[in-house]
Motif scaffolding. Structure first.
Motif, PDB file in Angstrom:
ATOM      1  N   LEU A 267       0.607  -1.071  -0.003  1.00 58.77           N
ATOM      2  CA  LEU A 267       0.071   0.022   0.118  1.00 58.77           C
ATOM      3  C   LEU A 267       0.814   1.344   0.059  1.00 58.77           C
ATOM      4  O   LEU A 267       0.631   2.112  -0.565  1.00 58.77           O
ATOM      5  CB  LEU A 267      -1.062  -0.039   1.219  1.00 58.77           C
ATOM      6  CG  LEU A 267      -2.090  -0.829   1.081  1.00 58.77           C
ATOM      7  CD1 LEU A 267      -2.965  -0.920   2.396  1.00 58.77           C
ATOM      8  CD2 LEU A 267      -3.208  -0.479   0.095  1.00 58.77           C
ATOM      9  N   ASP A 268       2.053   1.144   0.801  1.00 57.21           N
ATOM     10  CA  ASP A 268       2.960   2.401   0.657  1.00 57.21           C
ATOM     11  C   ASP A 268       3.544   2.631  -0.812  1.00 57.21           C
ATOM     12  O   ASP A 268       3.374   3.783  -1.017  1.00 57.21           O
ATOM     13  CB  ASP A 268       3.979   2.078   1.957  1.00 57.21           C
ATOM     14  CG  ASP A 268       3.759   2.090   3.313  1.00 57.21           C
ATOM     15  OD1 ASP A 268       2.435   2.789   3.493  1.00 57.21           O
ATOM     16  OD2 ASP A 268       4.425   1.784   4.204  1.00 57.21           O
ATOM     17  N   ASP A 269       3.728   1.421  -1.095  1.00 57.08           N
ATOM     18  CA  ASP A 269       4.458   1.754  -2.427  1.00 57.08           C
ATOM     19  C   ASP A 269       3.510   2.170  -3.716  1.00 57.08           C
ATOM     20  O   ASP A 269       3.760   3.155  -4.133  1.00 57.08           O
ATOM     21  CB  ASP A 269       4.881   0.297  -2.969  1.00 57.08           C
ATOM     22  CG  ASP A 269       6.273  -0.198  -2.483  1.00 57.08           C
ATOM     23  OD1 ASP A 269       6.992   0.893  -1.746  1.00 57.08           O
ATOM     24  OD2 ASP A 269       6.809  -1.033  -2.273  1.00 57.08           O
ATOM     25  N   LEU A 270       2.279   1.737  -3.335  1.00 51.66           N
ATOM     26  CA  LEU A 270       1.176   2.177  -4.275  1.00 51.66           C
ATOM     27  C   LEU A 270       0.915   3.742  -4.182  1.00 51.66           C
ATOM     28  O   LEU A 270       0.607   4.191  -5.236  1.00 51.66           O
ATOM     29  CB  LEU A 270      -0.096   1.137  -4.180  1.00 51.66           C
ATOM     30  CG  LEU A 270      -0.182  -0.271  -4.697  1.00 51.66           C
ATOM     31  CD1 LEU A 270      -1.110  -1.148  -4.179  1.00 51.66           C
ATOM     32  CD2 LEU A 270      -0.141  -0.294  -6.294  1.00 51.66           C
ATOM     33  N   GLU A 271       0.889   3.951  -3.028  1.00 47.89           N
ATOM     34  CA  GLU A 271       0.378   5.176  -2.446  1.00 47.89           C
ATOM     35  C   GLU A 271       1.513   6.193  -3.044  1.00 47.89           C
ATOM     36  O   GLU A 271       1.185   7.299  -3.610  1.00 47.89           O
ATOM     37  CB  GLU A 271       0.468   5.371  -1.177  1.00 47.89           C
ATOM     38  CG  GLU A 271       0.189   6.919  -0.407  1.00 47.89           C
ATOM     39  CD  GLU A 271      -1.172   7.218  -1.177  1.00 47.89           C
ATOM     40  OE1 GLU A 271      -2.118   6.657  -1.986  1.00 47.89           O
ATOM     41  OE2 GLU A 271      -1.523   8.593  -0.841  1.00 47.89           O
ATOM     42  N   LEU A 272       2.922   5.850  -3.061  1.00 50.20           N
ATOM     43  CA  LEU A 272       3.902   6.722  -3.467  1.00 50.20           C
ATOM     44  C   LEU A 272       3.740   6.840  -4.926  1.00 50.20           C
ATOM     45  O   LEU A 272       3.838   7.974  -5.482  1.00 50.20           O
ATOM     46  CB  LEU A 272       5.300   6.048  -3.462  1.00 50.20           C
ATOM     47  CG  LEU A 272       5.850   6.390  -1.837  1.00 50.20           C
ATOM     48  CD1 LEU A 272       6.969   5.334  -1.454  1.00 50.20           C
ATOM     49  CD2 LEU A 272       6.010   7.863  -1.593  1.00 50.20           C
ATOM     50  N   LEU A 273       3.558   5.936  -5.692  1.00 54.61           N
ATOM     51  CA  LEU A 273       3.501   5.723  -7.045  1.00 54.61           C
ATOM     52  C   LEU A 273       2.121   6.482  -7.831  1.00 54.61           C
ATOM     53  O   LEU A 273       2.272   7.328  -8.591  1.00 54.61           O
ATOM     54  CB  LEU A 273       3.422   4.256  -7.758  1.00 54.61           C
ATOM     55  CG  LEU A 273       4.751   3.465  -7.725  1.00 54.61           C
ATOM     56  CD1 LEU A 273       4.270   1.953  -8.141  1.00 54.61           C
ATOM     57  CD2 LEU A 273       5.508   3.783  -8.478  1.00 54.61           C
ATOM     58  N   ARG A 274       1.034   6.263  -6.959  1.00 57.99           N
ATOM     59  CA  ARG A 274      -0.275   6.826  -7.243  1.00 57.99           C
ATOM     60  C   ARG A 274       0.015   8.450  -7.161  1.00 57.99           C
ATOM     61  O   ARG A 274      -0.494   9.317  -7.874  1.00 57.99           O
ATOM     62  CB  ARG A 274      -1.337   6.646  -6.287  1.00 57.99           C
ATOM     63  CG  ARG A 274      -2.507   6.941  -6.661  1.00 57.99           C
ATOM     64  CD  ARG A 274      -3.670   7.068  -5.434  1.00 57.99           C
ATOM     65  NE  ARG A 274      -3.340   8.033  -4.649  1.00 57.99           N
ATOM     66  CZ  ARG A 274      -3.696   9.317  -4.482  1.00 57.99           C
ATOM     67  NH1 ARG A 274      -4.245   9.752  -5.570  1.00 57.99           N
ATOM     68  NH2 ARG A 274      -3.046  10.173  -3.493  1.00 57.99           N
ATOM     69  N   GLN A 275       0.580   9.116  -6.026  1.00 57.15           N
ATOM     70  CA  GLN A 275       0.795  10.453  -5.680  1.00 57.15           C
ATOM     71  C   GLN A 275       1.500  10.727  -6.779  1.00 57.15           C
ATOM     72  O   GLN A 275       1.406  12.239  -7.305  1.00 57.15           O
ATOM     73  CB  GLN A 275       1.481  10.507  -4.366  1.00 57.15           C
ATOM     74  CG  GLN A 275       0.478  10.483  -3.219  1.00 57.15           C
ATOM     75  CD  GLN A 275       1.059  10.647  -1.971  1.00 57.15           C
ATOM     76  OE1 GLN A 275       2.362  10.746  -1.506  1.00 57.15           O
ATOM     77  NE2 GLN A 275       0.308  10.872  -0.973  1.00 57.15           N
ATOM     78  N   PHE A 276       2.613  10.333  -7.359  1.00 52.22           N
ATOM     79  CA  PHE A 276       3.581  10.884  -8.251  1.00 52.22           C
ATOM     80  C   PHE A 276       2.872  11.058  -9.798  1.00 52.22           C
ATOM     81  O   PHE A 276       2.738  12.045 -10.190  1.00 52.22           O
ATOM     82  CB  PHE A 276       4.767   9.608  -8.679  1.00 52.22           C
ATOM     83  CG  PHE A 276       5.813  10.429  -9.671  1.00 52.22           C
ATOM     84  CD1 PHE A 276       6.525  11.516  -9.719  1.00 52.22           C
ATOM     85  CD2 PHE A 276       5.569   9.819 -10.932  1.00 52.22           C
ATOM     86  CE1 PHE A 276       7.319  11.877 -10.468  1.00 52.22           C
ATOM     87  CE2 PHE A 276       6.199  10.279 -11.909  1.00 52.22           C
ATOM     88  CZ  PHE A 276       7.213  11.300 -11.652  1.00 52.22           C
ATOM     89  N   SER A 277       1.907   9.811  -9.896  1.00 48.78           N
ATOM     90  CA  SER A 277       1.090   9.920 -11.250  1.00 48.78           C
ATOM     91  C   SER A 277      -0.040  11.109 -11.174  1.00 48.78           C
ATOM     92  O   SER A 277      -0.029  11.773 -11.932  1.00 48.78           O
ATOM     93  CB  SER A 277       0.404   8.733 -11.362  1.00 48.78           C
ATOM     94  OG  SER A 277       1.303   7.586 -11.662  1.00 48.78           O
TER      95      SER A 277
ATOM     96  N   ALA B 278       0.347  13.826  -9.595  1.00 46.50           N
ATOM     97  CA  ALA B 278       0.988  15.218  -9.706  1.00 46.50           C
ATOM     98  C   ALA B 278       0.909  15.818 -11.115  1.00 46.50           C
ATOM     99  O   ALA B 278       0.957  16.838 -11.322  1.00 46.50           O
ATOM    100  CB  ALA B 278       2.368  15.329  -9.314  1.00 46.50           C
TER     101      ALA B 278
ATOM    102  N   MET C 166      -6.118   6.229  -0.592  1.00 50.85           N
ATOM    103  CA  MET C 166      -5.337   5.046   0.063  1.00 50.85           C
ATOM    104  C   MET C 166      -4.742   5.270   1.312  1.00 50.85           C
ATOM    105  O   MET C 166      -3.578   5.807   1.503  1.00 50.85           O
ATOM    106  CB  MET C 166      -4.304   4.570  -0.934  1.00 50.85           C
ATOM    107  CG  MET C 166      -5.141   3.548  -2.174  1.00 50.85           C
ATOM    108  SD  MET C 166      -3.949   2.943  -3.447  1.00 50.85           S
ATOM    109  CE  MET C 166      -2.407   3.065  -2.788  1.00 50.85           C
TER     110      MET C 166
END
Lengths: 157, 163
Positions: free
Chosen positions: B139-149, B151, B163
């Motif tokens: 979930l942490d990794d997905l959240e990081l990737l989601r936040q980058f996308s 942006a 998330m």
């Protein structure tokens, strides 16, 4: 008839979770997809090993993930799939840069994001030239340049 | 800002180390840390834990582990029956032994299945179990990737804490 008898002995155990589709997760599924495929009892058993507040937070985060728009979720799943195939040290590097990216001021994030995306489209010699250019140095801080450099190199498309 | 330890909200310090706080809250908490030794100490310890977690990689269990295990168990059980039959009729001429073996095998198998029906667990229950901390890290990794996308699109502000 005799041959058919063994088949008669095979019975399907009733599902413990009737409202959830019993389809198996595809081989490329991530931990969340596999978690969703577990029975509610199994999930609760796992969550019971954690402090209640943390378990609650995980439940809420999974719920939010499950409520994402299907297309958005699929895009994220694919990006994560590629990310998870990176070597461990590269994954840690990407994680670190993504955290740094998250800490950037809100107005800088879209600019840095756009630069990463543009850099990823460039052939390697041109990307290197851009990374070493005066314009790039002038437009981005040292931290931002590091983020752009590493994410454009390692972050999966 | 209220002291997270005095207000019994140490999760704030954990969230800070995990980079999960929004910029404003993180800044306020960092200012508080400068003045509060207790919180600073907790945050430092949490940072050590976070670093250790960063270095730790959960061993990957192959997605079809359970399926292969069940199959091997099934194969083992069948081989045992077969081996017993073959041993019983080893001394008998082949012409007599084969039909007898086949018939006896079928009868025994049918009888066994009637007594002990094979329970086929639904596909969902055969899935490998996933540990909660594995889910949390994903979930942490997905959240990081989601936040980058996010942006890159206007949707970031619409779903700041998805998330």
């Amino acid at each position: 008839m005799l041959l058919a008898m063994p088949l008669a002995g095979i019975q399907e155990r009733p599902s413990q979770d009737g409202d959830r589709p019993a389809a198996q997760a595809p081989p490329s599924s991530n931990a969340i997809d596999r978690w969703n495929q577990m029975s509610p009892e199994e999930r609760e058993r796992e969550l019971a090993k954690l402090p209640p507040a943390r378990a609650k937070q995980i439940r809420q985060r999974i719920q939010r993930y499950n409520q994402m728009h299907p297309e958005e979720q699929q895009a994220l799943r694919e990006r994560y799939q590629t990310f998870s195939q990176l070597p461990q040290e590269k994954r840690q590097l990407v994680r670190a840069r993504l955290r740094e990216f998250r800490q950037l001021p809100a107005e800088r994030r879209p600019i840095v994001h756009r630069e990463v995306e543009q850099m990823r489209l460039l052939p390697e010699p041109q990307r290197q030239a851009r990374l070493n250019s005066e314009d790039f140095r002038n437009r981005f801080s040292a931290d931002e340049r590091q983020i752009v450099r590493d994410l454009s190199t390692y972050l999966p498309n | 800002m209220n002291c997270p330890i005095e207000s019994r909200d140490p999760e704030m310090l954990v969230a800070l180390c995990a980079g999960q706080l929004d910029l404003k809250t993180a800044e306020a908490l960092k200012q508080h840390l400068a003045a509060c030794a207790a919180c600073r100490s907790v945050a430092a310890e949490q940072a050590v834990v976070w670093k250790a977690l960063e270095a730790w990689e959960a061993p990957v269990v192959s997605p079809d582990f359970d399926r292969r295990l069940y199959r091997r168990i099934d194969e083992g059980a069948r081989l045992t029956w077969f081996a017993r039959f073959l041993r019983s009729f080893r001394e008998m001429p082949l012409r007599q032994a084969l039909p007898l073996t086949a018939t006896a095998g079928l009868l025994l198998m049918a009888g066994f299945l009637v007594q002990h029906p094979i329970i086929v667990a639904p596909a969902a229950q055969r899935q490998d179990s996933v540990r909660a901390n594995q889910v949390e890290r994903t979930l942490d990794d997905l959240e990081l990737l989601r936040q980058f996308s996010a942006a890159g699109s206007a949707s970031e502000s619409a779903h700041p804490d998805a998330m």
